[in-house]
Design a protein around this motif. Structure first.
Motif, PDB file in Angstrom:
ATOM      1  N   ILE A 145       0.873  -1.194   0.000  1.00 55.23           N
ATOM      2  CA  ILE A 145       0.000   0.000   0.000  1.00 55.23           C
ATOM      3  C   ILE A 145       0.899   1.229   0.000  1.00 55.23           C
ATOM      4  N   THR A 146       0.687   2.112  -0.973  1.00 56.62           N
ATOM      5  CA  THR A 146       1.503   3.332  -1.055  1.00 56.62           C
ATOM      6  C   THR A 146       0.621   4.574  -1.074  1.00 56.62           C
ATOM      7  N   TYR A 147       0.898   5.499  -0.141  1.00 58.29           N
ATOM      8  CA  TYR A 147       0.183   6.786  -0.133  1.00 58.29           C
ATOM      9  C   TYR A 147       1.080   7.917  -0.626  1.00 58.29           C
ATOM     10  N   LYS A 148       2.383   7.670  -0.625  1.00 57.64           N
ATOM     11  CA  LYS A 148       3.337   8.733  -0.998  1.00 57.64           C
ATOM     12  C   LYS A 148       3.054   9.208  -2.423  1.00 57.64           C
ATOM     13  N   ASP A 149       2.866  10.517  -2.564  1.00 52.62           N
ATOM     14  CA  ASP A 149       2.606  11.154  -3.863  1.00 52.62           C
ATOM     15  C   ASP A 149       1.348  10.613  -4.555  1.00 52.62           C
ATOM     16  N   ARG A 150       0.377  10.124  -3.801  1.00 46.46           N
ATOM     17  CA  ARG A 150      -0.815   9.551  -4.435  1.00 46.46           C
ATOM     18  C   ARG A 150      -2.065  10.394  -4.169  1.00 46.46           C
ATOM     19  N   LYS A 151      -1.921  11.557  -3.549  1.00 43.80           N
ATOM     20  CA  LYS A 151      -3.052  12.470  -3.286  1.00 43.80           C
ATOM     21  C   LYS A 151      -4.209  11.795  -2.551  1.00 43.80           C
ATOM     22  N   GLY A 152      -3.863  10.960  -1.581  1.00 43.27           N
ATOM     23  CA  GLY A 152      -4.901  10.351  -0.743  1.00 43.27           C
ATOM     24  C   GLY A 152      -5.539   9.095  -1.311  1.00 43.27           C
ATOM     25  N   ILE A 153      -5.217   8.776  -2.600  1.00 41.18           N
ATOM     26  CA  ILE A 153      -5.779   7.556  -3.208  1.00 41.18           C
ATOM     27  C   ILE A 153      -4.636   6.538  -3.290  1.00 41.18           C
ATOM     28  N   PRO A 154      -4.642   5.505  -2.463  1.00 37.68           N
ATOM     29  CA  PRO A 154      -3.464   4.644  -2.396  1.00 37.68           C
ATOM     30  C   PRO A 154      -3.271   3.797  -3.655  1.00 37.68           C
ATOM     31  N   LEU A 155      -2.021   3.490  -3.920  1.00 38.49           N
ATOM     32  CA  LEU A 155      -1.698   2.547  -4.984  1.00 38.49           C
ATOM     33  C   LEU A 155      -1.624   1.173  -4.321  1.00 38.49           C
ATOM     34  N   LYS A 156      -2.466   0.268  -4.774  1.00 35.15           N
ATOM     35  CA  LYS A 156      -2.515  -1.062  -4.143  1.00 35.15           C
ATOM     36  C   LYS A 156      -2.547  -2.144  -5.199  1.00 35.15           C
ATOM     37  N   GLY A 157      -2.090  -3.311  -4.788  1.00 33.54           N
ATOM     38  CA  GLY A 157      -2.241  -4.464  -5.660  1.00 33.54           C
ATOM     39  C   GLY A 157      -3.701  -4.905  -5.623  1.00 33.54           C
ATOM     40  N   MET A 158      -4.184  -5.487  -6.733  1.00 28.97           N
ATOM     41  CA  MET A 158      -5.579  -5.951  -6.785  1.00 28.97           C
ATOM     42  C   MET A 158      -5.613  -7.382  -7.304  1.00 28.97           C
ATOM     43  N   SER A 159      -6.810  -7.963  -7.326  1.00 32.79           N
ATOM     44  CA  SER A 159      -6.959  -9.333  -7.814  1.00 32.79           C
ATOM     45  C   SER A 159      -8.025  -9.385  -8.902  1.00 32.79           C
ATOM     46  N   VAL A 160      -7.725 -10.107 -10.007  1.00 34.60           N
ATOM     47  CA  VAL A 160      -8.742 -10.333 -11.043  1.00 34.60           C
ATOM     48  C   VAL A 160      -9.443 -11.641 -10.693  1.00 34.60           C
ATOM     49  N   MET A 161     -10.776 -11.580 -10.687  1.00 33.05           N
ATOM     50  CA  MET A 161     -11.546 -12.735 -10.209  1.00 33.05           C
ATOM     51  C   MET A 161     -12.484 -13.259 -11.295  1.00 33.05           C
ATOM     52  N   GLU A 162     -12.837 -14.536 -11.150  1.00 38.69           N
ATOM     53  CA  GLU A 162     -13.875 -15.137 -11.993  1.00 38.69           C
ATOM     54  C   GLU A 162     -14.701 -16.084 -11.119  1.00 38.69           C
ATOM     55  N   ILE A 163     -15.764 -16.629 -11.686  1.00 41.40           N
ATOM     56  CA  ILE A 163     -16.559 -17.625 -10.951  1.00 41.40           C
ATOM     57  C   ILE A 163     -16.294 -18.989 -11.589  1.00 41.40           C
ATOM     58  N   LYS A 164     -15.835 -19.936 -10.768  1.00 44.17           N
ATOM     59  CA  LYS A 164     -15.503 -21.261 -11.280  1.00 44.17           C
ATOM     60  C   LYS A 164     -16.142 -22.282 -10.341  1.00 44.17           C
TER      61      LYS A 164
END
Lengths: 395, 358
Positions: free
Chosen positions: A358-377
């Motif tokens: 999670i990064t807030y530095k230089d992000r104007k309050g909107i954090p840079l985060k890793g995400m997950s791509v999901m499906e239904i199986k």
């Protein structure tokens, strides 16, 4: 039979009840902190009302318990949660925010929409107290309050960009956007962020289709897509339950094999049942997935052992919010609101619960985060891959 | 005594009560309690507005929250600083993105605009009676909400409109509530109000006596719309942030519950209903988060406020359908109390000589 009542007696009784109520109010005191060294974290949560599914007091409390059991912060000081229900109402949200500020909260966790978070951050700005929206993904909040407003999740612009990147990698070249005015900026702006990122990659938006959220029939929209020439490779929308399930189900029933993409709205077990066989068409980008051995799975398991009930991904985001605050307090070496606020702005790549960074530095309050791509199986949510967008649409 | 001076005299007790509440909260209340009191004054202004229409016509109105929204968005669009407006509504129609007015002209324009819209809508609603009128007010609420959420260039759609200068304080709330109280009482006691109430009791008889029912309904609707606009302005200029969801069903049902609880036929009832629900809600809210009372640490009981609201409304509607005050004003109750005392005193003085004679 008519019961005759003496109005005089009634009024006298009502008067006594009113006086008793006033007296009781006077004797009520908030639960006192066990130790004045405790650091108060205020949480103006939507415990009841329409926004309740998108806040998680339990997730926040569980993470606080974990940190306190591990020795607290700043060499032994405990975190203490002061929880108030803002009942999904913006006026009460400001009142509750003021109540938490009056208690001397080091930071305030706020509800998931911009109209309920901005009034709290406005009040908190005077003391530079940081306000973090636990479930809010609308960039409008930190953009309106750049000095002390933060999102805990990624912004909708980032998740929509991630969805565009994944869709492009799957060979999608054309898309149709589903637009609704019913779910705040989530259903209105997220498709536009997607369009920005998709077109940046070289994709083409063929059209925009309006819909109303919460219906059980989208055959009109499906007929419109069916009549399109050429047909789009994919559909994107800021969908929530139930349409996130109904739309793929009806597409499948109509024999249209067009995948539906979205962001975190469909991340709710209800979608599995509603979408039925059409579930195979649904892909979405969300905050994280409790894969075996992941920090999120461990967090869920530990919290369940402590007696908490995990409802949805917002439970994990509640944990992330406390992690962010604890790290900022440690880095600031102080629980003074203004210092914690300054320290959040410097957080860079800290390990979260829903994500590894999670990064807030230089992000104007909107954090840079890793995400997950999901499906239904096989009737269950399944993670396809972790993702971090290379290009993020401007909020 | 003229109508105005008589109304002023009759309103003295409730006005003193409101001033006492504001004075007490300002002198000993915590900052958040001042906010609670402010919200009370906003709701009170709104409930007085609703009383003007519902108390006069006997028709329920589900549409009044829309007037609150129209006035709130009007001041928001006129008062918000230009730099912020260029960011929020850069493509606003009629050149509104480049218009910035001070507080007084903005508030006046907002009230006039709300009044004009209320008048135009009222032309249709005042011709309807009973359920048809009530459904029409509901339709009006939905139409205004749909406009707020879909006219993105002007209202920002479902997103919050923020940055409205927070210029009002508790005294604004107090002042607005007192003005609303006086307007509601003046209207109720004026010949127009009396005729309208007569028409709601017996429409045919009132018409036969020459009461211009439609015109009076239109007057009550427009007047209550303008007073409701005051409540909207109070909200916008205090919170600084508004969204369409603030002026929809939740607000509609809250103010309606307050009015029905107190008794919609009287202004004093409106005050009592708002007081009971506001104090009750705040009391149960403070119990919700598990406070310590007399050394006992209570558990958290979220949802208690909703339970309280539901229970009190069911109880009052079951046992006192006309509301707490049963449609009476404070002065009526005082007069009845005095009469009873006098008749009791007369009885005892009549008994005394009889006993002496015996």
């Amino acid at each position: 039979m008519t019961i005759q009542r003496n109005p005089k007696t009634f009024r006298r009784k009502a008067g006594s009840a009113f006086a008793a109520a006033l007296l009781t109010t006077a004797t009520i005191t908030p639960a006192l902190a066990e130790d004045k060294d405790d650091i108060v974290i205020g949480y103006a949560a939507a415990v009841t009302g329409a926004l309740a599914p998108y806040d998680s007091p339990d997730g926040v409390q569980c993470r606080i318990d974990q940190i306190n059991d591990a020795g607290g912060v700043l060499g032994g000081r405990k975190l203490k949660l002061e929880l108030r229900d803002m009942k999904s109402d913006s006026a009460l949200s400001a009142t509750v925010g003021q109540e938490l500020l009056d208690m001397g909260a080091a930071a305030i966790l706020s509800p998931p929409t911009d109209d309920t978070s901005i009034p709290i951050a406005t009040l908190a700005a005077a003391t530079s107290t940081p306000v973090l929206s636990v479930g809010g993904t609308q960039p409008a909040f930190p953009l309106a309050m750049p000095t002390n407003g933060y999102l805990v999740p990624y912004g909708d612009n980032a998740s929509a960009s991630a969805a565009a990147q994944y869709a492009w990698s799957q060979g999608m070249k054309t898309a149709v956007l589903m637009i609704s005015h019913d779910v705040g900026s989530y259903s209105l702006m997220t498709p536009e962020y997607f369009a920005d990122a998709f077109e940046h990659l070289g994709g083409k938006v063929l059209g925009r289709i309006n819909y109303n959220s919460g219906l059980s029939d989208y055959s009109a929209q499906i007929a419109e897509i069916q009549a399109m020439d050429p047909k789009p490779d994919m559909i994107f929308g800021g969908l929530i339950v139930p349409e996130a399930g109904v739309l793929p189900r009806q597409l499948d029933a109509a024999g249209l094999d067009i995948p539906v993409y979205s962001t975190d709205g469909p991340d709710d077990p209800g979608v599995l049942e509603i979408s039925g066989k059409g579930g195979k068409l649904l892909h979405f980008v969300t905050h994280g997935f409790p894969a075996e051995g992941s920090p999120l799975a461990e967090f869920y398991a530990d919290c369940e052992k402590r007696g908490y009930k995990v409802q949805n991904i917002f439970f994990g985001l509640g944990g992330d919010a406390v992690t962010v605050l604890a790290d900022a307090i440690e880095n600031a070496k102080s629980a003074e609101p203004a210092k914690v606020n300054a320290a959040i702005k410097e957080l860079d790549g800290i390990e979260g619960i829903t994500t590894d960074s999670i990064t807030y530095k230089d992000r104007k309050g909107i954090p840079l985060k890793g995400m997950s791509v999901m499906e239904i199986k096989d009737g269950k949510f399944s993670m396809i891959e972790p993702i971090k967008p290379d290009y993020v649409a401007a909020p | 005594m003229g109508l105005v001076s008589a109304t002023l005299l009759r309103s003295l007790a409730p006005i003193c009560l409101l001033i006492a509440i504001a004075g007490l909260v300002m002198s000993i209340g915590e900052p958040y309690q001042i906010r609670v009191a402010y919200i009370f004054f906003i709701n009170l202004t709104a409930v007085f507005a609703l009383q003007i229409y519902m108390g006069g016509t006997g028709h329920a109105s589900f549409g009044h929250a829309a007037f609150q929204g129209i006035a709130a968005y009007s001041v928001a669009i006129l008062m918000t600083p230009l730099a912020l407006k260029r960011l929020l509504i850069p493509d606003a129609p009629f050149g509104l993105a480049a218009v910035h007015l001070g507080a007084v002209p903005s508030i006046l324009i907002a009230l006039v605009l709300t009044g004009v819209i209320a008048y135009i809508v009222g032309l249709a609603i005042s011709r309807l009676g009973g359920v048809a009128a009530e459904i029409a007010t509901l339709a009006f609420l939905v139409i205004v909400h749909v406009i707020f959420t879909n006219w993105i260039e002007l209202f920002r759609g479902p997103r919050a409109f923020y940055g409205i200068p927070s210029i009002s304080n508790l005294y604004w709330g107090l002042g607005a509530a007192i003005i609303a109280l006086l307007i509601a009482k003046l209207f109720r006691d004026s010949p127009y109000g009396v005729q309208l109430r007569a028409a709601s009791d017996n429409l045919l008889a009132a018409r036969a006596m020459g009461v211009p029912v439609e015109r009076l309904r239109l007057l009550a609707w427009t007047l209550s719309g303008i007073v409701m606009g005051m409540a909207g302005i109070l909200l916008a200029t205090y919170l600084g942030t508004i969204a369409p969801s603030s002026f929809y069903f939740n607000q509609t049902f809250l103010i309606m519950a307050m009015l029905l609880l107190g008794g919609m036929r009287s202004v004093s009832g409106a005050l009592c209903g708002t007081l009971v629900i506001s104090i009750g809600s705040e009391l149960t809210r403070s119990l919700e988060s598990g406070p310590v009372i007399a050394g006992i640490d209570l558990p958290a009981m979220f949802g208690l406020t909703g339970f309280f609201l539901g229970a009190i409304i069911v109880l009052v509607m079951s046992f006192r359908r006309e509301g707490l005050l049963g449609g009476e004003e404070f002065e009526d109750l005082f007069r009845q109390w005095k009469l009873k005392r006098k008749s009791a005193a007369d009885e005892t003085s009549a008994d005394a000589p009889a006993k002496q004679e015996a």
